[in-house]
Motif scaffolding. Structure first.
Motif, mmCIF file in Angstrom:
data_model
loop_
_atom_site.group_PDB
_atom_site.id
_atom_site.type_symbol
_atom_site.label_atom_id
_atom_site.label_comp_id
_atom_site.label_asym_id
_atom_site.label_seq_id
_atom_site.Cartn_x
_atom_site.Cartn_y
_atom_site.Cartn_z
ATOM 1 N N ARG A 79 10.111 24.059 -3.688
ATOM 2 C CA ARG A 79 10.406 22.316 -3.429
ATOM 3 C C ARG A 79 8.838 21.811 -3.688
ATOM 4 O O ARG A 79 7.980 21.900 -2.941
ATOM 5 C CB ARG A 79 10.809 22.454 -2.181
ATOM 6 C CG ARG A 79 11.169 20.790 -1.806
ATOM 7 C CD ARG A 79 11.449 20.984 -0.296
ATOM 8 N NE ARG A 79 11.673 19.595 0.279
ATOM 9 C CZ ARG A 79 10.687 18.775 0.319
ATOM 10 N NH1 ARG A 79 9.399 19.008 0.370
ATOM 11 N NH2 ARG A 79 10.990 17.541 0.829
ATOM 12 N N GLY A 82 7.177 14.911 -1.471
ATOM 13 C CA GLY A 82 7.376 13.314 -2.067
ATOM 14 C C GLY A 82 8.929 12.941 -1.889
ATOM 15 O O GLY A 82 9.608 13.788 -1.720
ATOM 16 N N ARG A 83 9.012 12.030 -2.472
ATOM 17 C CA ARG A 83 10.401 11.028 -2.028
ATOM 18 C C ARG A 83 11.441 12.159 -3.084
ATOM 19 O O ARG A 83 12.823 12.435 -2.653
ATOM 20 C CB ARG A 83 10.409 9.797 -2.659
ATOM 21 C CG ARG A 83 11.672 9.093 -2.615
ATOM 22 C CD ARG A 83 11.525 7.584 -3.038
ATOM 23 N NE ARG A 83 12.804 6.929 -2.692
ATOM 24 C CZ ARG A 83 13.657 6.717 -3.818
ATOM 25 N NH1 ARG A 83 13.327 7.166 -5.067
ATOM 26 N NH2 ARG A 83 14.884 6.223 -3.617
ATOM 27 N N ALA A 84 11.327 12.467 -4.399
ATOM 28 C CA ALA A 84 12.080 13.285 -5.071
ATOM 29 C C ALA A 84 12.434 14.383 -4.557
ATOM 30 O O ALA A 84 13.563 14.880 -4.663
ATOM 31 C CB ALA A 84 11.189 13.296 -6.604
ATOM 32 N N ARG A 86 12.850 15.155 -1.496
ATOM 33 C CA ARG A 86 13.954 15.005 -0.043
ATOM 34 C C ARG A 86 15.112 14.533 -0.739
ATOM 35 O O ARG A 86 16.156 14.432 0.185
ATOM 36 C CB ARG A 86 13.094 13.959 0.376
ATOM 37 C CG ARG A 86 11.878 14.246 1.381
ATOM 38 C CD ARG A 86 11.242 13.502 2.460
ATOM 39 N NE ARG A 86 10.906 12.156 1.887
ATOM 40 C CZ ARG A 86 9.745 11.872 1.440
ATOM 41 N NH1 ARG A 86 8.962 12.659 1.350
ATOM 42 N NH2 ARG A 86 9.585 10.742 1.051
ATOM 43 N N GLN A 87 15.387 13.999 -1.675
ATOM 44 C CA GLN A 87 16.603 13.682 -1.935
ATOM 45 C C GLN A 87 17.564 14.494 -2.965
ATOM 46 O O GLN A 87 17.010 15.340 -3.701
ATOM 47 C CB GLN A 87 16.560 12.335 -2.940
ATOM 48 C CG GLN A 87 15.980 11.291 -2.086
ATOM 49 C CD GLN A 87 15.723 9.909 -2.729
ATOM 50 O OE1 GLN A 87 15.859 9.724 -4.126
ATOM 51 N NE2 GLN A 87 15.603 8.949 -2.072
#
Length: 87
Positions: A79, A82-84, A86-87
């Motif tokens: 994984r 950053g934001r990507a 977590r979504q």
């Protein structure tokens, strides 16, 4: 003639000739070589052929170790942060 059919620019051959070459330098040379492998050829098959071609070189040589490592399957991607991630 600089190299042969498997190593047209002679990168791998020259790596074996450099005294005191490091593993990092061999990885860089290998990457340059791998980027030159035509898309219609299987890189692992080419690496196996190089290992046969240079079978008389010591297995402790950094280029031999790099070629052997190239045959291993890459670890699965982890994984990313950053934001990507977590979504």
């Amino acid at each position: 003639m600089k190299g042969d059919a498997r190593d047209p620019r002679g990168l791998i051959r020259e790596a074996y000739r450099i005294d005191g070459i490091t593993a990092g330098e061999c990885r860089t040379i290998f990457l340059d070589w791998a980027l030159g492998v035509p898309a219609d050829q299987d890189t692992k098959t080419e690496v196996k052929a190089l290992l046969v071609q240079y079978a008389d070189e010591p297995t402790s040589h950094p280029m031999t170790q790099t070629l052997i490592a190239a045959l291993r399957d890459a670890a699965p991607a982890k994984r990313r942060g950053g934001r990507a991630g977590r979504q």
